[in-house]
Write an enzyme that holds these catalytic residues in place. Structure first.
Site, mmCIF file in Angstrom:
data_model
loop_
_atom_site.group_PDB
_atom_site.id
_atom_site.type_symbol
_atom_site.label_atom_id
_atom_site.label_comp_id
_atom_site.label_asym_id
_atom_site.label_seq_id
_atom_site.Cartn_x
_atom_site.Cartn_y
_atom_site.Cartn_z
ATOM 1 N N HIS A 72 0.844 -1.201 0.000
ATOM 2 C CA HIS A 72 0.000 0.000 0.000
ATOM 3 C C HIS A 72 0.878 1.248 0.000
ATOM 4 O O HIS A 72 2.079 1.169 0.261
ATOM 5 C CB HIS A 72 -0.890 0.022 1.257
ATOM 6 N N ASP B 150 0.695 5.312 1.755
ATOM 7 C CA ASP B 150 -0.017 5.947 2.872
ATOM 8 C C ASP B 150 -0.795 7.174 2.383
ATOM 9 O O ASP B 150 -0.310 7.948 1.558
ATOM 10 C CB ASP B 150 0.974 6.366 3.967
ATOM 11 N N HIS C 165 4.760 0.123 0.025
ATOM 12 C CA HIS C 165 5.489 -0.652 1.029
ATOM 13 C C HIS C 165 4.561 -1.720 1.615
ATOM 14 O O HIS C 165 3.351 -1.698 1.369
ATOM 15 C CB HIS C 165 6.067 0.262 2.118
ATOM 16 N N ARG D 5 5.713 -8.800 16.130
ATOM 17 C CA ARG D 5 6.361 -7.513 15.859
ATOM 18 C C ARG D 5 5.384 -6.395 16.208
ATOM 19 O O ARG D 5 4.181 -6.543 15.995
ATOM 20 C CB ARG D 5 6.745 -7.445 14.378
HETATM 21 O O1 LIG Z 1 4.751 -1.708 10.514
HETATM 22 C C1 LIG Z 1 5.389 -0.999 9.766
HETATM 23 O O2 LIG Z 1 6.630 -0.944 9.777
HETATM 24 C C2 LIG Z 1 4.697 -0.165 8.714
HETATM 25 C C3 LIG Z 1 3.247 0.018 8.979
HETATM 26 C C4 LIG Z 1 2.553 0.708 7.848
HETATM 27 O O3 LIG Z 1 3.001 0.742 6.739
HETATM 28 C C5 LIG Z 1 1.272 1.370 8.122
HETATM 29 O O4 LIG Z 1 0.729 1.240 9.247
HETATM 30 O O5 LIG Z 1 0.767 2.054 7.190
HETATM 31 FE FE LIG Z 2 2.056 2.302 5.545
#
Ligand SMILES: O=C(O)CCC(=O)C(=O)O
Ligand SMILES: [Fe+2]
Length: 375
Positions: free
Chosen positions: A255, A257, A311, A321
């Site tokens: 996705h 952001d 990403h 995690r």
């Molecule tokens: O967990 C991560 O490192 C990225 C999380 C992410 O891309 C998001 O929450 O939009």
């Molecule tokens: Fe993200």
């Protein structure tokens, strides 16, 4: 009481219908691990030359990578640790509690897990999140008013609250715990003030970063201050449980952001990947640094100079995690328009963008995003 979301039960049909994919995915994917450009924000205070160089390095990283990491950012490590502790507490709650409509007295859908629209392994996210719209945080207080109605002696409640919370504004729920075969009730306290403190610090940092990045683009100095405020932003706490199925690839599906920029704090487990020059690469985790990534709105505002990179997070078989993402967003009415001409994108409001995403996700399962707004 089970704390994990029932991934397997919910996605049984997908697991069963994807036997072929399971076969294929026994091959282990190997990704190059990279270190993101590291920006030491301490250099901003050293002198005019170091300051200019620091801002130029940041702008170059935003243009060439769309991602960078920062140290000496001003958010105390102790606060990040406290935020992480709150996050762990949230996700340790029984699944039944987390998925209640009014969990923590927040709006419906604040707690999310998996992907309700998943149709195949390709769009299934192996994660749970608490999405906090920052204008909602004040509602958390109301739980304090509700708590005396909960079935616990007031004295016991106060003692338990004081011993479990390190601040005076806890948000409490009662959860059942099984100890030596006995069901006991323990209050679950979420320190609202820690979340507010973090959100305030992250907002200051996000605005500073956005303003530094705007300098070489001729964007008005007051642009971000006028259009973004803590209440237009949101904080997403992510937990990625260990994933026993080798066929599952994603903690979060690919996705971009929907914001100007995102500030991410993560633990040492790793799993974040970005698509750079058409190839997926793994980001080497650096728990001492915060990750910053450019979102769709800054790509549009900068007329494509800064990149909102696709990403994802890869599911980990052994370790859980945690990460927390602060999304620096404008108000819904804000109109986003490229800073130079000819502009790649037509002007749009955040509201319009959100509405388009909602339609696209419903129709195609995908957000589509900025390409919808190209001229
Ligand atoms: O967990 C991560 O490192 C990225 C999380 C992410 O891309 C998001 O929450 O939009
Ligand atoms: Fe993200």
């Amino acid at each position: 009481m089970a704390t994990e979301p029932p991934f397997f039960e919910k996605y049984k049909a997908i697991f069963q219908s994807s036997a072929d994919e399971k076969e294929k995915s026994t091959m282990v994917d190997v990704f190059e691990e990279i270190e993101l450009p590291l920006i030491d924000l301490g250099h901003l205070n050293l002198g005019p030359f170091e300051r200019r160089e620091c801002i130029e390095t940041m702008a170059r990283a935003a243009a060439e990578w769309g991602f960078f990491q920062i140290v000496n950012h001003g958010i105390p490590e102790e606060l990040l640790d406290r935020l992480n502790q709150e996050q762990v507490k949230v996700f340790q709650q029984p699944f039944g509690k987390k998925s209640e409509d009014k969990f923590l007295n927040l709006s419906a859908q604040s707690y999310r897990w998996g992907n309700p629209l998943a149709t195949s392994l390709r769009n299934l996210s192996w994660s749970e999140t608490l999405h906090l719209s920052l204008k909602d945080i004040s509602k958390m207080d109301e739980y304090n008013n509700l708590s005396p109605r909960l079935p616990l002696q007031p004295a016991a409640y106060v003692v338990a609250t004081m011993s479990l919370c390190h601040v005076s504004l806890p948000m409490c729920l009662i959860s059942n715990h099984k100890t030596n075969g006995m069901i006991t009730q323990e209050p679950f306290c979420l320190a609202r003030s820690t979340i507010e403190e973090y959100a305030a610090e992250a907002n200051v940092l996000a605005q500073r970063l956005a303003e530094h990045l705007a300098q070489n683009l001729g964007i008005r100095a007051g642009y971000f201050r006028e259009n973004c405020s803590p209440s237009s932003c949101s904080l997403r706490m992510n937990r990625y449980p260990p994933c026993p199925y080798s066929s599952i690839k994603f903690g979060i599906v690919p996705h971009t952001d929907t914001d100007f920029l995102t500030i991410v704090s993560q633990d040492q487990v790793g799993g974040l990947q970005l698509k750079r020059n058409g190839r997926w690469v793994s980001v080497k985790p650096n728990p001492k640094a915060l990750v910053v990534n450019i979102g769709d709105f800054y790509q549009a505002l900068s007329n494509g100079k800064y990149k909102s990179l696709t990403h994802r997070v890869i599911a980990n078989r052994e370790s859980e995690r945690y990460s927390a993402a602060y999304f620096y967003c404008p108000t819904y009415e804000t109109v986003i328009e490229s800073c130079s001409k000819p502009s790649l994108y037509r002007r749009f409001s955040f509201k319009e963008y959100r509405e388009q995403i909602r339609k696209d996700v419903k129709a195609t399962g995908d957000k589509v995003g900025l390409s919808r707004f190209l001229w």
